[in-house]
Each structure stands twice: as structure tokens, then as C-alpha cells.
Enzyme design. Sequence first.
Site, PDB file in Angstrom:
ATOM      1  N   THR A   1       0.842  -1.171   0.000  1.00 20.93           N
ATOM      2  CA  THR A   1       0.000   0.000   0.000  1.00 20.93           C
ATOM      3  C   THR A   1       0.887   1.234   0.000  1.00 20.93           C
ATOM      4  OG1 THR A   1      -1.555  -1.270   1.374  1.00 20.93           O
ATOM      5  CG2 THR A   1      -1.875   1.085   1.333  1.00 20.93           C
TER       6      THR A   1
ATOM      7  N   GLY B   1       1.525  -1.061   4.903  1.00 18.11           N
ATOM      8  CA  GLY B   1       2.036  -2.155   5.713  1.00 18.11           C
ATOM      9  C   GLY B   1       1.022  -3.121   6.280  1.00 18.11           C
ATOM     10  N   GLY B   2      -0.181  -3.248   5.688  1.00 21.75           N
ATOM     11  CA  GLY B   2      -1.104  -4.297   6.110  1.00 21.75           C
ATOM     12  C   GLY B   2      -1.398  -4.262   7.593  1.00 21.75           C
TER      13      GLY B   2
END
Length: 528
Positions: A341, A423-424
Site C-alpha cells: 500500500t 504495511g497491512g
Amino acid sequence: MLHTQRSYGGSCVAPHHLAASAGRDVLKQGGNAVEAMVAAAAAIAVVYPHMNALGGDGFWLIHEPGKAPIAIDACGPAAGLADADFYAGETQIPERGPKAALTMAGTIGGWHEALNVASAWGKQLPLTTLLADAIHHAEAGISVTQSQEALTAKHVERLSQSPGFSDSLLLNGQVPREGERLRQPRLAATLKRLAEAGLDDFYRGELAASIAKDLEAVGSPLRLADFHDYRAQRFTPLEVTLQDATLYNLPAPTQGMASLMILGIYERLKAAEPNGFDHLHGLIEATKRAFILRDQNVTDPDRVPTPLQALLSEENIGREAAQIDPQRALPWPHEPAPGDTIWMGTVDSEGRAVSFIQSIYWEFGSGVVLPESGVLWQNRGISFSLNPDDLRGLAPGRKPFHTLNPALAKFNDGRTMVYGTMGGEGQPQTQAAVFSRYALHGMPLQQAITAPRWLLGRTWGETSTNLKLEARFDESLVSALATAGHDVEVLPDAFSDTMGHAGGIVHHPDGLIESAHDPRSNGGAASV
């Protein structure tokens, strides 16, 4: 030593310096924060192709001084044909390739809706101006970054099986090396078409017809009707009130609730000093409580079992905080989700602010690059389950669970802060680290971002769910965390990509704008 940038004319923060420059240049031409963000979003889709693309999703928080923030959900739903019959014979949705390209791309719709919000602010710059940098970089070529080289090399065997990937994102069949030039002429033509015909052409014009035809030809369930039906939507953001500020984030299908809850819990546990045991342990344990509730409740907005704002009530946050042991870690057998992302922020000279996030889910998404448009398509739909009884079970028209969540804070003293990261699973954790260091512990903004970080859970392509720490943490702190029961792993890097690429901008009541970016990225804070 990096220092917080200060200016009065506006700022754009992005994980690639060319995207930050694109946003800054629009501000210099008199553009507003939304227009600057559209320019940065288009540029980042060209210069950081491993992290995001036009074929992904986006979320916006837009703040105009004196008014309530506006949230925009630019998340695409599952295709009308994406059902159990389409995946007959599969035990799970394939992670790469055409069957992974099963959700509509919402990001262009988000740009369109954000510009609609900003239309009330005065005369707007033309799309040809906003997309000019992105078009130039696609035509002239980008200099491949180290992270693009590394992630291409890591996944090339699998990704090269996806239609169009090798022709578009390899050089002469080889992994492009850092510093090599990568041109994307078909993507340049697509951006020119959007600039000339308007952003809605992506969904209801010639581009829509081309993209839908190519998706069907390669084996995706998406069809032209899915494009015609799609529009980004405005929502009221979730919020939580702290002693000195009100924090805002996105509702379902994002994990914004978790980001807000972590900081709501931590304020009740607040450590005396930043970056010590009490600070890290408190935030890590708050993360566990928030993630448990997230996984029980966050799904397609129409299927959320408990209203998410209710979970953020003072009473509920107090109950969650009371369950945290200040000295012992909660065992953590958690199954997190990875993600790739970008987060970007803009503030203009009028104090209007944008917190924005754009993603294709995994690095390079589905890997499918469409032959006519050059658009890389996301694989966000793989977060659906093929079990129809699951909370996140696949069905046509449903929205997938999103790790994406841009953050915004309004302080009681008149400051506004936009902040976030890629970073999820790490997004809420890094948001908590940056905000708590800056707002609750008084660290300068750049130092709050630069300081060593941690990640509870899995990261890119890994299966471990332990607590990962950057190497700069003091050995005594690492030992104290391990003694408390945390499953600690010290990463070899002092500044690790594992921790995401964060940024932040603070607008002060007197017009001062403070900006900071992450030394872990290729980015920058470009100010006016």
C-alpha cells in the site's frame, strides 16, 4: 539526522519523492489539498508500481477547517460473476492471476468523488494539469527503486505467469535493476485519456469498454456491467475522543476501528516516557484487543454484526483496557493479512487537509497487466473466503476486508494532523506509534516517525505472527519484552521495510505546517 520540515504554503508527503513533488507542484499552481493529492496519487501509481496502481482501491479523509471530516470509500466490490460457481473446484481463491482479479478497482472513482468534494472550494485546475507528472513519468520512464527490484525478484516466478506482467514490468524478460529505466507507454496513454475524457471514462466510457474486454479475455469474472455500476461513496468517518484530540478513521470494510481503538485503549494505560517497556507493551497489548474485535466484526459494511462506532464507546474501550496485564503479554495465535500500500498526506495554505491511502493489496496485486490500457489489477478479493457462512464469505457485490485506513486528528488547541502508513497489519500499529510519540509524549514529528518501530504479526510473504523489532531498540528493552511473554524477533535492519513507510503533516492554527516522511522509503516531504 532528518528534521521536521516547516512551511506556510502547503505540503505533500509521499513514500516516493516524485509523487511528493507532483503534489507540491500543484499546490504551487494554486491547487488545493485534494487536487494535490490526485496529482500525487496518479504519480505514485506510475513510479511505485509494486505498491499500487490504477487498478486498485483507495480511501480518503478530507478535512476543511470548521467542518466535520468527510470519508470517501473507493473500494470496489466483488464482480457480479464472482460466486462459488466461478471458483468451483478451488479450495480458496487463487492468490495471483486472472481469478485473483475479482473486485472492481475503486481508486479512480475515489479521485473523482474527492474532486467533487473540493469543487465547492473555488475554481479547479484541469485534469491535464493534475495528471501531467504521472503522464510524463510513464512516457519518459521511471528509475526502478531498490524495493521494486527486490520484490520483483522475490515473486517473479509466480508473477510472470500472470498475463501481461512480464511484458510490462520486466526488462527484456529480466528483473529490472535499481536505477534502470522502466517505461510504461500504454499506461501513459490511459492517463492521457483520463485527462482528456474525464475520470468517469474509466467506468462508463471508452476506457471502461477496453478494460472490461481485456479482463474478460484473460479470465477475470469482471464485466462491463460491474464498471457501469460502480461509484465511490461518501461516509461519516468513525471517531474516538481522547483528552486532547478527536481522532478519525474509516468505517468498514477497513480496519479503521482497530486503529482508533488502539489509541483509545493506550491513553488509559499511558506510559510516563516514550519508547520504553510501558509504551511498547501497552500499545502491543492494545493492538491485540483491537485486532480480536476487528476480526469478529469488520467485513462488508452491510454485514457488520456490531455497529463499529459502538465498539469505540468510552465504556467499551475502558473494558478492553481493563483486561490488559501491565506486566504480561496475552498469548497471540493470530492470523493476520499482508498488504502492499501507500499512504500520502497533503495540507494546503488554507488548512484543508487530506489523509489518503491507495493499494493493490499484495505487491503487484494479481500480477495481471491489461494489454490495451497497461493497467495493473489488484488482488484485494483474495481476502474473501469461499465458505459462504464465513463473516467474510464471497458473494457478488460484497466488499472485501481492507487493511487500508488513513488517519486524521483534530486537536483541541486547533492543530490538525494527517498521518498514516502502508504495511497491512502494521498500519494501525505504526499509526499508534507515530501518534502516541508525537501527541501523547511530545516527540518532534520527524523523530516520531524515524524512531525504531515494531510489528506484531505477519509481513510480506512470511508466516510468523511474532513481535518483530527493528535492531535499534536497546537490548534491555528487548529482554524485558521477552520476559513479559512476548515472542520477540529482532530484525537485522536498523530501518526495515517490514515496518512500512509512514508520514505525517500537522497544520497549526497560525498557519505553520510541519511535515515529516519515513527514512525507510524513497519518499519525501515537499513543501511550499
